[in-house]
Scaffold this active site. Sequence first.
Site, short mmCIF file in Angstrom:
data_model
loop_
_atom_site.label_atom_id
_atom_site.label_comp_id
_atom_site.label_asym_id
_atom_site.label_seq_id
_atom_site.Cartn_x
_atom_site.Cartn_y
_atom_site.Cartn_z
N SER A 30 -26.15 -6.89 -35.87
CA SER A 30 -26.09 -8.11 -36.31
C SER A 30 -24.62 -7.71 -36.41
CB SER A 30 -26.47 -8.67 -37.26
OG SER A 30 -26.21 -7.84 -38.19
N HIS A 37 -23.79 0.43 -46.31
CA HIS A 37 -23.38 -0.47 -47.49
C HIS A 37 -22.89 0.30 -48.18
CE1 HIS A 37 -23.37 -3.01 -43.66
NE2 HIS A 37 -24.49 -3.02 -44.65
N PRO A 67 -33.34 2.55 -42.96
CA PRO A 67 -34.35 1.39 -44.17
C PRO A 67 -34.28 -0.19 -43.38
CG PRO A 67 -32.22 2.30 -45.30
CD PRO A 67 -31.95 2.39 -44.07
N ASN A 68 -35.73 -0.05 -43.07
CA ASN A 68 -35.89 -1.43 -42.23
C ASN A 68 -36.10 -1.62 -41.46
OD1 ASN A 68 -36.54 -2.15 -44.68
ND2 ASN A 68 -34.27 -2.79 -46.21
N ASP A 97 -21.50 11.43 -45.98
CA ASP A 97 -20.52 12.96 -46.97
C ASP A 97 -21.19 14.07 -45.57
OD1 ASP A 97 -18.98 12.50 -47.99
OD2 ASP A 97 -19.91 13.37 -50.16
N ASN A 150 -27.58 3.59 -36.50
CA ASN A 150 -28.14 2.31 -36.94
C ASN A 150 -28.09 2.95 -38.60
OD1 ASN A 150 -27.89 -0.19 -38.07
ND2 ASN A 150 -28.89 -0.85 -36.58
N GLU A 205 -21.53 4.63 -34.62
CA GLU A 205 -22.31 3.59 -36.01
C GLU A 205 -23.10 2.52 -34.79
OE1 GLU A 205 -19.29 2.59 -39.23
OE2 GLU A 205 -21.39 1.69 -39.42
N ARG A 256 -21.33 -11.74 -42.38
CA ARG A 256 -22.59 -12.18 -43.13
C ARG A 256 -22.12 -11.68 -44.27
NH1 ARG A 256 -26.98 -8.70 -40.69
NH2 ARG A 256 -28.44 -10.42 -42.51
N ARG A 265 -21.49 -7.09 -46.67
CA ARG A 265 -21.90 -6.15 -45.24
C ARG A 265 -20.13 -6.29 -44.53
NH1 ARG A 265 -27.91 -6.84 -44.70
NH2 ARG A 265 -28.06 -8.72 -45.80
N TYR A 299 -31.18 -11.07 -36.19
CA TYR A 299 -31.73 -9.28 -34.92
C TYR A 299 -32.37 -9.05 -34.35
CZ TYR A 299 -30.76 -8.05 -39.80
OH TYR A 299 -30.14 -7.49 -41.37
C1 DQA Z 1 -27.75 -3.78 -39.14
C2 DQA Z 1 -26.78 -4.39 -40.94
C3 DQA Z 1 -26.58 -4.18 -41.86
O1 DQA Z 1 -26.39 -4.88 -42.71
C4 DQA Z 1 -28.07 -4.58 -42.35
O2 DQA Z 1 -28.81 -4.18 -43.78
C5 DQA Z 1 -29.50 -3.36 -41.40
C6 DQA Z 1 -28.83 -3.74 -40.27
C7 DQA Z 1 -28.08 -4.41 -38.86
O3 DQA Z 1 -28.84 -3.55 -37.17
O4 DQA Z 1 -27.16 -5.71 -37.94
O5 DQA Z 1 -30.58 -3.22 -42.09
O6 DQA Z 1 -27.22 -2.29 -39.89
#
Ligand code: DQA
Length: 151
Positions: free
Chosen positions: A107, A85, A10-11, A92, A79, A103, A112, A116, A23
Amino acid sequence: MPTVIVMNGPNLNLLGTREPTHYGSSTLDDVEKLCRAVGDDLALDIDFLQSNHEGVLIDRIHAAGADWRSGSLLGAVFNPGAYAHTSIALRDAIKGAELPVIEMHVSNVHRREAFRHHSYISSVATGVIVGLGVKGYELAIRSLADQGEQP
Ligand code: DQA
């Protein structure tokens, strides 16, 4: 050609505009191009995806586990975004699918907020890359190519 999956949670579709101090300025399209260039260099197919939905990622991990067992897949760079978190379900899924996963976090999550600092994914990952920016995707792909575990 062997395949590496690069999965983004996500995001991460907002890379490039979202919190650039954490980022950087590369977009997800830039990351995809970078991954495909590394794939070309290593003669690997790159299966690149991003989803904001936990279930979509879980389904993809299950399918990838089957591909890994059939020998067509070297593993996944993942990622998980904030799901790292929070998501025991993703943890699972990786464990259940027996999928080799690197993984990856753009960042340095350990510099942070405290929430996290823990990842549910790390204990089922083959390796973890944090804080090296989008270059980490390249390192993760190269590492799967070098050390691809055999089923
Ligand atoms: C992230 C780090 C995570 O804590 C954050 O929620 C992200 C991006 C990173 O690539 O640094 O969405 O996975």
